[in-house]
Design a protein around this motif. Structure first.
Motif, PDB file in Angstrom:
ATOM      1  N   THR A 164       0.835  -1.206   0.000  1.00 24.88           N
ATOM      2  CA  THR A 164       0.000   0.000   0.000  1.00 24.88           C
ATOM      3  C   THR A 164       0.870   1.257   0.000  1.00 24.88           C
ATOM      4  O   THR A 164       0.532   2.274   0.598  1.00 24.88           O
ATOM      5  CB  THR A 164      -0.917   0.007   1.239  1.00 24.88           C
ATOM      6  OG1 THR A 164      -0.081  -0.074   2.405  1.00 24.88           O
ATOM      7  CG2 THR A 164      -1.909  -1.129   1.232  1.00 24.88           C
ATOM      8  N   SER A 186      -1.228  -6.758   1.865  1.00 27.79           N
ATOM      9  CA  SER A 186      -0.532  -5.803   2.740  1.00 27.79           C
ATOM     10  C   SER A 186      -0.152  -6.505   4.039  1.00 27.79           C
ATOM     11  O   SER A 186      -0.747  -7.520   4.399  1.00 27.79           O
ATOM     12  CB  SER A 186      -1.458  -4.614   3.035  1.00 27.79           C
ATOM     13  OG  SER A 186      -0.921  -3.810   4.062  1.00 27.79           O
ATOM     14  N   SER A 187       0.812  -5.918   4.734  1.00 32.10           N
ATOM     15  CA  SER A 187       1.227  -6.453   6.037  1.00 32.10           C
ATOM     16  C   SER A 187       0.309  -5.957   7.155  1.00 32.10           C
ATOM     17  O   SER A 187       0.446  -6.381   8.302  1.00 32.10           O
ATOM     18  CB  SER A 187       2.656  -6.012   6.343  1.00 32.10           C
ATOM     19  OG  SER A 187       2.724  -4.594   6.311  1.00 32.10           O
ATOM     20  N   TYR A 206      -0.525 -10.377   3.967  1.00 37.46           N
ATOM     21  CA  TYR A 206       0.528 -11.318   3.539  1.00 37.46           C
ATOM     22  C   TYR A 206       1.418 -11.797   4.682  1.00 37.46           C
ATOM     23  O   TYR A 206       2.230 -12.700   4.501  1.00 37.46           O
ATOM     24  CB  TYR A 206       1.362 -10.743   2.380  1.00 37.46           C
ATOM     25  CG  TYR A 206       2.190  -9.495   2.656  1.00 37.46           C
ATOM     26  CD1 TYR A 206       3.411  -9.557   3.319  1.00 37.46           C
ATOM     27  CD2 TYR A 206       1.775  -8.253   2.200  1.00 37.46           C
ATOM     28  CE1 TYR A 206       4.176  -8.413   3.543  1.00 37.46           C
ATOM     29  CE2 TYR A 206       2.525  -7.102   2.414  1.00 37.46           C
ATOM     30  CZ  TYR A 206       3.728  -7.191   3.091  1.00 37.46           C
ATOM     31  OH  TYR A 206       4.478  -6.069   3.303  1.00 37.46           O
ATOM     32  N   ILE A 278       8.736  -2.205 -16.285  1.00 37.06           N
ATOM     33  CA  ILE A 278       8.114  -0.870 -16.312  1.00 37.06           C
ATOM     34  C   ILE A 278       9.118   0.118 -15.746  1.00 37.06           C
ATOM     35  O   ILE A 278       9.639  -0.111 -14.646  1.00 37.06           O
ATOM     36  CB  ILE A 278       6.846  -0.832 -15.413  1.00 37.06           C
ATOM     37  CG1 ILE A 278       5.861  -1.944 -15.786  1.00 37.06           C
ATOM     38  CG2 ILE A 278       6.187   0.548 -15.412  1.00 37.06           C
ATOM     39  CD1 ILE A 278       5.234  -1.830 -17.138  1.00 37.06           C
ATOM     40  N   VAL A 280       8.889   3.974 -15.067  1.00 35.75           N
ATOM     41  CA  VAL A 280       8.128   5.218 -15.032  1.00 35.75           C
ATOM     42  C   VAL A 280       7.445   5.450 -16.379  1.00 35.75           C
ATOM     43  O   VAL A 280       6.705   4.563 -16.818  1.00 35.75           O
ATOM     44  CB  VAL A 280       8.984   6.414 -14.557  1.00 35.75           C
ATOM     45  CG1 VAL A 280       8.091   7.607 -14.200  1.00 35.75           C
ATOM     46  CG2 VAL A 280       9.774   6.015 -13.299  1.00 35.75           C
TER      47      VAL A 280
HETATM   48  N1  LIG Z   1       9.937   0.851 -12.128  1.00 35.31           N
HETATM   49  C1  LIG Z   1       9.434   2.044 -11.864  1.00 35.31           C
HETATM   50  O1  LIG Z   1       9.132   2.834 -12.736  1.00 35.31           O
HETATM   51  C2  LIG Z   1       9.183   2.402 -10.445  1.00 35.31           C
HETATM   52  C3  LIG Z   1       8.478   3.562 -10.122  1.00 35.31           C
HETATM   53  C4  LIG Z   1       8.174   3.796  -8.778  1.00 35.31           C
HETATM   54  C5  LIG Z   1       8.608   2.871  -7.823  1.00 35.31           C
HETATM   55  N2  LIG Z   1       9.328   1.791  -8.199  1.00 35.31           N
HETATM   56  C6  LIG Z   1       9.747   0.786  -7.233  1.00 35.31           C
HETATM   57  O2  LIG Z   1       8.559   0.170  -6.750  1.00 35.31           O
HETATM   58  C7  LIG Z   1       8.729  -0.174  -5.393  1.00 35.31           C
HETATM   59  C8  LIG Z   1       7.656   0.540  -4.578  1.00 35.31           C
HETATM   60  O3  LIG Z   1       7.908   1.924  -4.614  1.00 35.31           O
HETATM   61  P1  LIG Z   1       7.060   2.927  -3.745  1.00 35.31           P
HETATM   62  O4  LIG Z   1       7.704   4.260  -3.857  1.00 35.31           O
HETATM   63  O5  LIG Z   1       5.609   2.767  -4.054  1.00 35.31           O
HETATM   64  O6  LIG Z   1       7.367   2.313  -2.302  1.00 35.31           O
HETATM   65  P2  LIG Z   1       6.762   2.611  -0.898  1.00 35.31           P
HETATM   66  O7  LIG Z   1       5.809   3.736  -0.961  1.00 35.31           O
HETATM   67  O8  LIG Z   1       7.925   2.722   0.021  1.00 35.31           O
HETATM   68  O9  LIG Z   1       5.949   1.281  -0.580  1.00 35.31           O
HETATM   69  C9  LIG Z   1       6.402   0.384   0.370  1.00 35.31           C
HETATM   70  C10 LIG Z   1       5.301  -0.640   0.636  1.00 35.31           C
HETATM   71  O10 LIG Z   1       5.515  -1.819  -0.124  1.00 35.31           O
HETATM   72  C11 LIG Z   1       4.931  -2.909   0.548  1.00 35.31           C
HETATM   73  N3  LIG Z   1       5.815  -4.068   0.614  1.00 35.31           N
HETATM   74  C12 LIG Z   1       7.065  -4.142   1.121  1.00 35.31           C
HETATM   75  N4  LIG Z   1       7.503  -5.406   1.070  1.00 35.31           N
HETATM   76  C13 LIG Z   1       6.498  -6.147   0.539  1.00 35.31           C
HETATM   77  C14 LIG Z   1       6.323  -7.522   0.265  1.00 35.31           C
HETATM   78  N5  LIG Z   1       7.268  -8.426   0.530  1.00 35.31           N
HETATM   79  N6  LIG Z   1       5.165  -7.926  -0.289  1.00 35.31           N
HETATM   80  C15 LIG Z   1       4.192  -7.038  -0.560  1.00 35.31           C
HETATM   81  N7  LIG Z   1       4.292  -5.712  -0.314  1.00 35.31           N
HETATM   82  C16 LIG Z   1       5.425  -5.289   0.233  1.00 35.31           C
HETATM   83  C17 LIG Z   1       4.601  -2.444   1.959  1.00 35.31           C
HETATM   84  O11 LIG Z   1       3.189  -2.278   2.021  1.00 35.31           O
HETATM   85  P3  LIG Z   1       2.367  -2.648   3.329  1.00 35.31           P
HETATM   86  O12 LIG Z   1       2.869  -1.685   4.381  1.00 35.31           O
HETATM   87  O13 LIG Z   1       0.965  -2.440   2.938  1.00 35.31           O
HETATM   88  O14 LIG Z   1       2.696  -4.078   3.665  1.00 35.31           O
HETATM   89  C18 LIG Z   1       5.307  -1.102   2.060  1.00 35.31           C
HETATM   90  O15 LIG Z   1       4.643  -0.214   2.900  1.00 35.31           O
HETATM   91  C19 LIG Z   1      10.167   0.210  -5.036  1.00 35.31           C
HETATM   92  O16 LIG Z   1      11.026  -0.899  -5.251  1.00 35.31           O
HETATM   93  C20 LIG Z   1      10.493   1.311  -6.031  1.00 35.31           C
HETATM   94  O17 LIG Z   1      11.855   1.448  -6.272  1.00 35.31           O
HETATM   95  C21 LIG Z   1       9.629   1.545  -9.482  1.00 35.31           C
END
Ligand SMILES: NC(=O)c1ccc[n+]([C@@H]2O[C@H](COP(=O)([O-])OP(=O)(O)OC[C@H]3O[C@@H](n4cnc5c(N)ncnc54)[C@H](OP(=O)(O)O)[C@@H]3O)[C@@H](O)[C@H]2O)c1
Length: 333
Positions: A164, A186-187, A206, A278, A280
């Motif tokens: 989330t 979600s956790s 999860y 993906i 951005v």
């Molecule tokens: N490729 C791209 O274009 C792109 C763009 C943006 C972000 N990203 C990547 O996408 C990821 C998320 O980015 P964000 O900025 O949205 O992060 P964020 O806001 O820090 O989200 C973190 C959340 O991910 C969930 N999570 C962590 N470990 C998990 C697991 N094992 N299983 C399921 N959910 C888990 C947790 O949710 P709960 O607290 O609900 O458990 C945690 O609160 C990062 O790796 C980031 O680098 C990539």
């Protein structure tokens, strides 16, 4: 005038004075109003080898326009693009190497930002600066992962959304707006309640249900989900492959569980799965995302805001993973 800079190899930032550069004919100058933090900003701060202004994401007001710029006028409300040079078409190595807030491309955590006008876009008028600051990375990534892939997700299909955080909450909102069924994992039960309130169809904790792939299969009567928005990476990918139906799709976005792990590729073959990387989005995708937001009047979810001087606290809060949606820094000079 103040801006933050990452101190190379120290996992630290410092607030410094700077003098804005002279405006070139094809540039605009933007007064920062809000900036939002992404998981990526935590990583960049740790690994960066040169001083750079952090944060890919920010919104502001145009305060000066170069002589050759016709797309913007003083007073326009804009955001910076994550990839300031990627206008349309596919990503390539040259475009990939220039993203705000990393390498030698300064980011948005600066009270003024100057850059080529092409690297900015007006944001939907119904959003305020804080909400708009969440669109350049997290927002448009969720949009890309669902709708800009070669096999775009369709109404009635089922998407599994991991966590989330910033990207995932946008995905929950987009899924609800576009008539997709969503399974959110979600956790936290509390966050799952918030997800339901935003329109999530099914939820799985999860931590309580580590075999969430089996739970997702059960929800879909053994068929599997159409698409997984994979933010976990190496530690979750294998379960995601299990949870998918034949011909299903992984939109591979994140690496929250790291980059090392044992993956059995067999389900990709036997179920004819497609895995799309993906990264951005282009300006054209950002523009289509803004149209979709406007059509559905989607309001980005902001978990907590910090003042410009409290940037370090925003990093800490992002690291704590207590947030649901986005964390925003405001600039009120
Ligand atoms: N490729 C791209 O274009 C792109 C763009 C943006 C972000 N990203 C990547 O996408 C990821 C998320 O980015 P964000 O900025 O949205 O992060 P964020 O806001 O820090 O989200 C973190 C959340 O991910 C969930 N999570 C962590 N470990 C998990 C697991 N094992 N299983 C399921 N959910 C888990 C947790 O949710 P709960 O607290 O609900 O458990 C945690 O609160 C990062 O790796 C980031 O680098 C990539």
């Amino acid at each position: 005038m103040k801006q933050y800079q990452i101190k190379p190899r120290q996992d630290a930032i410092e607030l410094v004075d700077f003098t804005p550069q002279t405006l070139a004919a094809d540039e605009i100058r933007v007064e920062l109003k809000a900036a939002s933090i992404n998981y990526r900003d935590l990583v960049t701060r740790q690994v960066t080898k040169q001083s750079v202004v952090p944060f890919s994401d920010g919104s502001g007001k145009v305060i000066e326009v170069g002589a050759n710029v016709s797309d913007f006028k003083v007073g326009d409300k804009v955001i910076g693009l994550f990839f300031p040079d990627w206008m349309d078409g596919s990503l390539n190595a040259k475009l990939f190497s220039n993203s705000r807030g990393a390498g030698n491309c300064d980011g948005m955590l600066s009270q003024q930002i100057t850059g080529n006008a092409d690297g900015f876009i007006k944001f939907p008028e119904y959003l305020n600066y804080q909400q708009a600051s969440t669109l350049p990375c997290a927002g448009v990534t969720a949009w890309h992962a669902l709708f800009e892939i070669p096999q775009p997700t369709k109404k009635g299909q089922t998407v599994l959304i991991q966590g989330t955080g910033g990207v995932s909450v946008f995905a929950i909102q987009l899924a609800a707006a576009f008539g997709l069924n969503s399974i959110v994992i979600s956790s936290s039960d509390e966050k799952l309640e918030q997800a339901k309130a935003l329109g999530a169809t099914h939820t799985i904790n999860y931590v309580e249900t580590p075999d969430w792939d089996q739970a997702a299969l059960a929800i879909t009567n053994g068929i599997g989900v159409d698409i997984v928005l994979e933010v976990g990476g190496a530690g979750t990918l294998e379960k995601s492959l299990n949870a998918l139906k034949v011909n299903g799709v992984i939109s591979l976005i994140g690496i929250l569980t790291g980059i090392e792990g044992k993956i059995n590729p067999f389900p990709i073959l036997t179920k004819s799965l497609r895995v799309f990387g993906i990264y951005v989005a282009s300006k054209a995708m950002q523009s289509r995302f803004h149209q979709a937001l406007t059509e559905h009047q989607i309001i980005p979810v902001i978990s907590k805001t910090f003042e410009f001087e409290q940037a370090d606290d925003a990093y800490l809060y992002q690291k704590s993973a207590k947030h649901f949606g986005k964390i925003v820094i405001t600039n009120n000079p």
